[in-house]
Design an enzyme around this catalytic site. Structure first.
Site, short mmCIF file in Angstrom:
data_model
loop_
_atom_site.label_atom_id
_atom_site.label_comp_id
_atom_site.label_asym_id
_atom_site.label_seq_id
_atom_site.Cartn_x
_atom_site.Cartn_y
_atom_site.Cartn_z
CG LEU A 1 -19.84 2.07 1.04
CD1 LEU A 1 -19.58 3.51 1.46
CD2 LEU A 1 -21.31 1.72 1.19
N GLY B 1 -17.34 3.22 -3.83
CA GLY B 1 -18.14 4.45 -3.85
C GLY B 1 -19.42 4.31 -4.65
CG LEU B 2 -22.00 1.22 -7.64
CD1 LEU B 2 -22.00 1.99 -8.95
CD2 LEU B 2 -22.01 -0.29 -7.91
CG LEU B 3 -23.24 0.04 -3.30
CD1 LEU B 3 -22.91 -1.21 -2.52
CD2 LEU B 3 -24.61 -0.09 -3.96
CE1 TYR C 1 -3.45 -2.53 0.01
CE2 TYR C 1 -4.12 -1.75 2.17
CZ TYR C 1 -4.35 -2.56 1.08
OH TYR C 1 -5.43 -3.38 1.04
N GLY D 1 -23.82 7.03 -3.02
CA GLY D 1 -24.50 8.19 -3.57
C GLY D 1 -23.77 8.76 -4.77
#
Length: 336
Positions: A221, A224-226, A61, A228
């Site tokens: 999520l 970020g799809l879920l 990372y 908003g």
């Protein structure tokens, strides 16, 4: 809610172990590139001060800066708050390429041991609580993997071993090999699991349940799809949700996401909190790995944990994001 009941809701055991972890795990994949070091330290402070004791990273990372950057950041943070090391459950990973070197990747005994020692140096700690295989390496036999992991455990450098991105049968073969060696084996599995990706329910979750393996969903999520994404795009503030995994999925799921965001509005709830609350409520899920960029994202996750979905809300989500086939475990999920 009383302080005692709130604490009981926030912590749970890591699978079949006696280790207690928060049901929200602070993922650090955004550290470096998307989150600069001062902001990363603020996120770490906010998370642990809010009761989150589980921090997850990986040796590669921070690759936008250099591989190992994120472990370096966490190491400097721990050095600034040394009393926290005994409180924090620290997880990292091994297996992804760290350089172009032939032996600087995978799960050979050589790489597992050398990568662990490098992670310890970067993290500035004597031990890793949860050392996770980032991906299965089918070119390496389990006897070799477990020999290396046993050595690290015996040396006190690793407390528990976990996996990430395994299939159900990978868990089974790993555990049977560990059992033959009288070794604890895998205690947790990180997998991609959310409303939009439910295939772990077929075989991975049943395998984890059978072997007492904790399930740690990542990307709850879906990048970020879920969270908003359509509203944020319209407002011009879609950052992560406007790229990568979320952008790719939106091409085929736009109508579903439109209905999802409308449904969340009817619930009077933020889409991110709804998506997180659904993952947190799933049977077998131990701790949900979030990848926040702001303290507000951590606050949203804590609120989702404190505000579970109603039966009606869950039913509507199940209809909008149906499970694979008939639902449940394979093979019944696809039998007619």
């Amino acid at each position: 809610m009383s302080a005692a009941s709130s604490e009981n809701q926030l912590y749970t055991r890591l699978g079949r172990t006696g280790l207690r972890v928060s049901r929200i795990c602070l993922g650090t994949v955004n550290f470096g590139g998307r989150v600069v070091e001062p902001e990363a330290r603020e996120l770490l402070d906010y998370a642990v001060d809010s009761g989150i004791n589980f921090v997850d990273t990986a040796n590669m990372y921070g690759w936008r800066e250099y591989k190992g950057y994120t472990e370096d950041v966490i190491g400097r943070w721990l050095a600034s708050r040394p009393s926290l090391r005994d409180e924090v459950v620290l997880a990292t990973k091994v297996g992804n390429p760290m350089s172009d070197g032939l032996n600087e990747q995978g799960l050979s005994a050589r790489h597992i041991v050398s990568a662990c020692e490098a992670s310890l140096r970067r993290l500035g700690t004597d031990w890793i609580d949860l050392y996770q295989m980032h991906h299965v390496d089918r070119d390496v036999g389990w006897d070799e993997v477990w020999q290396a992991m046993e050595l690290l455990v015996q040396q006190g450098k690793v407390r528990y071993v976990g996996s990430s991105n395994f299939a159900g049968w990978d868990l089974a073969t790993a555990q049977e090999a560990a059992r033959a060696r009288h070794f604890l084996g895998v205690v947790s599995e990180q997998c991609l699991y959310n409303l939009a990706v439910r295939y772990p329910e077929l075989e991975l979750l049943p395998a984890a349940r059978a072997y007492g393996v904790a399930v740690l969903p990542w990307s709850p999520l879906h990048g970020g799809l879920l969270s908003g994404v359509l509203r944020k795009s319209a407002e011009g503030c879609a950052v992560k949700s406007g790229q990568g995994r979320a952008a790719a999925a939106l091409g085929t799921m736009r109508s579903t996401i439109e209905e999802y965001e409308q449904m969340c509005a009817e619930f009077g709830r933020d889409p991110a909190q709804v998506g997180l609350a659904w993952v947190m409520s799933r049977p077998g899920v131990t701790s949900t790995v979030i990848g926040p960029r702001t303290c507000a994202h951590i606050k949203d996750a804590l609120q989702a944990l404190d505000s579970p979905l109603s039966d009606e809300e869950t039913a509507r989500l199940e209809k909008l994001f149906p499970p694979v086939g008939h639902g449940g475990a394979a093979p019944d999920a696809w039998l007619t």
